[in-house]
Design a protein around this motif. Structure first.
Motif, PDB file in Angstrom:
ATOM      1  N   PRO A 122       0.814  -1.227   0.000  1.00 54.66           N
ATOM      2  CA  PRO A 122       0.000   0.000   0.000  1.00 54.66           C
ATOM      3  C   PRO A 122       0.843   1.271   0.000  1.00 54.66           C
ATOM      4  O   PRO A 122       0.514   2.235  -0.701  1.00 54.66           O
ATOM      5  N   VAL A 123       1.934   1.279   0.768  1.00 58.97           N
ATOM      6  CA  VAL A 123       2.803   2.452   0.812  1.00 58.97           C
ATOM      7  C   VAL A 123       3.521   2.635  -0.519  1.00 58.97           C
ATOM      8  O   VAL A 123       3.613   3.750  -1.049  1.00 58.97           O
ATOM      9  N   GLY A 131      -0.670   6.048   2.853  1.00 57.44           N
ATOM     10  CA  GLY A 131      -0.532   4.616   2.628  1.00 57.44           C
ATOM     11  C   GLY A 131      -0.180   3.846   3.886  1.00 57.44           C
ATOM     12  O   GLY A 131      -0.566   2.686   4.041  1.00 57.44           O
ATOM     13  N   GLY A 132       0.541   4.485   4.801  1.00 56.69           N
ATOM     14  CA  GLY A 132       0.959   3.808   6.028  1.00 56.69           C
ATOM     15  C   GLY A 132       0.018   3.970   7.188  1.00 56.69           C
ATOM     16  O   GLY A 132       0.318   3.501   8.298  1.00 56.69           O
ATOM     17  N   PRO A 141       0.126   1.526  14.954  1.00 58.36           N
ATOM     18  CA  PRO A 141      -0.286   0.525  15.949  1.00 58.36           C
ATOM     19  C   PRO A 141      -1.691   0.728  16.496  1.00 58.36           C
ATOM     20  O   PRO A 141      -2.445  -0.242  16.653  1.00 58.36           O
ATOM     21  N   GLN A 142      -2.074   1.972  16.772  1.00 56.12           N
ATOM     22  CA  GLN A 142      -3.394   2.200  17.349  1.00 56.12           C
ATOM     23  C   GLN A 142      -4.502   1.884  16.354  1.00 56.12           C
ATOM     24  O   GLN A 142      -5.538   1.320  16.718  1.00 56.12           O
ATOM     25  N   MET A 143      -4.288   2.212  15.069  1.00 55.86           N
ATOM     26  CA  MET A 143      -5.273   1.864  14.049  1.00 55.86           C
ATOM     27  C   MET A 143      -5.354   0.345  13.886  1.00 55.86           C
ATOM     28  O   MET A 143      -6.449  -0.216  13.749  1.00 55.86           O
ATOM     29  N   ALA A 161      -8.505  -4.184   8.305  1.00 56.06           N
ATOM     30  CA  ALA A 161      -7.588  -3.071   8.034  1.00 56.06           C
ATOM     31  C   ALA A 161      -7.021  -3.154   6.627  1.00 56.06           C
ATOM     32  O   ALA A 161      -6.808  -2.125   5.972  1.00 56.06           O
ATOM     33  N   ALA A 162      -6.779  -4.365   6.149  1.00 54.62           N
ATOM     34  CA  ALA A 162      -6.199  -4.533   4.808  1.00 54.62           C
ATOM     35  C   ALA A 162      -7.154  -4.061   3.720  1.00 54.62           C
ATOM     36  O   ALA A 162      -6.716  -3.688   2.631  1.00 54.62           O
TER      37      ALA A 162
END
Length: 465
Positions: free
Chosen positions: A165-166, A187-188, A193-195, A216-217
């Motif tokens: 993604p990045v 993209g990141g 971590p929190q997301m 998340a993906a």
């Protein structure tokens, strides 16, 4: 920068009609001028523009310091041609491309990052071969697969795909000539971590009262990432045009991150939640009521599902199949889809006269057959509607055969590849033979159709020219 400053640029260059080409180089915008005698250094703000005149032989260049690409974007939006002297491949595309193609744009996005993807793919394939040898006992029992060394090596092979993604965001931004660092930050986002914790599925998540899907993906799928960065590029260009000089390079990223990203989440969150509630049930119902049609449709559309991030919802269905029935019919559909992409990529490479593209196509064919289809899908087949459509059709034909003869896979694998053929073995049946026939059918149909369609399109184009 304001309109008055841009007018001074045009006056300094001797008028819009005196600008032959424009290009970006470092933190400067370079204008190639028709006639250096028309340059007007008497412009009131000329001294503040940090501009220099450079004459090389019969060519005259006006070099303007343009840290935030403001002048460059405005000149390009006016229709000023871009300099293509240093990029023969871009020159060829500029000469023959007559209309915008979303598939070709996606291919352009992925081609620069293919070296990283192909390198990681080769690394993954080597590790997969080691795993196959160890799993089936060809070299005796081994604890290497459980060692920390193997885990680190596996992480190295997965790194490029994990950060895809990045990489896609940066490459999209480069294609659109927007801020690559803002694109990388977008993209990141899902790696923060929190997301990652919020979207781990441990609890229901809402953003501004809107439900968020626990995938998340899904938010970082290729389709959504390219669309998001394209919108960010548009916002950046529009904001920079009207930003005061003090806020250039600051206001646009702030608005992009503060407005666009939340808006994307508000759109994709409910969309993902809707898919989460309906897609698994729909696929499961179709598999029970019309398994032949289900496998055929999955074989045809799996590449599109991969592109939109919908394939993640198939993993629980595969696990449920294996635990309930002892076999899966979704895994064969995925396998035949990858094989069809490989066949189309090989034919596209054989039809191409560009050495670089041919090499990429041949490598992409091999990686697709061995479980890494991204190079074949994004960098090769999406280049032409004919090859991509042929690959989808080949997947449908192979899937139809698999459905008719009820091909099954008896093990869950990380990727569908020729290395996983042993998982289709079943005693006293022809399951393995039917698997090979279906794969050959998909490969041959997609390859032959691509070869014919691409050749026909090239012939028509040559006749029209």
């Amino acid at each position: 920068m304001n309109d008055r400053q841009f007018e001074e640029i045009l006056k300094l260059a001797g008028g819009e009609g005196n600008i032959r080409q424009v290009k970006r180089e470092g933190q400067s915008t370079i204008l190639m001028l028709e006639d250096h005698s028309k340059v007007d250094m008497s412009a009131p703000d000329a001294a503040d523009l940090e501009a220099t005149i450079r004459i090389t032989g019969a060519e005259c260049f006006l070099v303007i310091r343009d840290e935030f690409s403001s002048y460059y974007r405005l000149l390009r939006d006016m229709g000023t041609p871009e300099s293509i002297h240093d990029h023969p491949e871009r020159k060829e595309r500029h000469t023959y491309r007559t209309s915008f193609s979303i598939l070709e744009f996606i291919s352009d996005v992925f081609r620069p990052i293919m070296p990283a993807i192909l390198g990681a793919a080769v690394f993954k394939i080597v590790l997969a071969v080691i795993t196959l040898i160890s799993t089936y006992g060809f070299s005796g029992p081994s604890s290497f697969l459980q060692s920390q060394t193997f885990m680190i090596l596996k992480s190295i092979g997965e790194s490029a795909f994990y950060l895809l993604p990045v990489l896609a965001a940066i490459s999209t931004s480069r294609q659109l000539k927007s801020n690559i660092y803002v694109a990388a930050a977008i993209g990141g986002l899902m790696f923060y971590p929190q997301m990652s914790y919020l979207l781990s599925g441990q609890e229901e998540v809402h953003f501004m009262g809107v439900p968020m899907v626990s995938q998340a993906a899904f938010f970082t799928a290729t389709l959504w990432m390219i669309l998001t960065i394209s919108a960010a590029s548009y916002i950046e260009r529009a904001v920079e045009r009207f930003s005061p000089r003090m806020l250039q390079g600051i206001l646009a990223p702030a608005l992009t991150l503060g407005i666009l990203v939340p808006l994307v989440l508000l759109v994709l969150g409910p969309l993902g939640s809707w898919i989460d509630k309906r897609m698994p049930a729909a696929v499961d119902s179709l598999l029970m009521d019309a398994p032949v049609v289900a496998v055929m449709l999955l074989g045809a559309t799996f590449a599109l599902m991969l592109f939109a991030g919908l394939h993640y919802w198939l993993v629980p269905l595969m696990l449920n199949e294996l635990m309930t029935n002892g076999f899966s019919v979704i895994i064969p559909a995925m396998f035949v889809a990858f094989t069809a992409q490989a066949g189309a990529a090989l034919a596209a490479g054989l039809r191409s006269r560009q050495p670089g593209f041919r090499k990429l196509a041949f490598w992409a064919t091999g990686t697709a057959l061995l479980g890494v289809p991204e190079p074949a899908i994004y960098a090769v087949n999406m280049r032409k509607m004919a090859s991509f459509g042929a690959a989808l059709f080949g997947g449908a034909i192979g899937g139809l055969y698999f459905g008719l003869v009820s091909v099954k896979s008896f093990a869950l694998s990380e990727s569908a590849s020729l290395l996983e053929i042993p998982s289709f073995m079943e005693a006293d049946t022809l399951n393995l033979l039917h698997t090979c026939i279906g794969l050959l059918l998909a490969f041959a149909v997609s390859g032959a159709l691509t070869y014919w369609l691409v050749g026909r399109a090239s012939h028509t184009k040559h006749v029209n020219v």
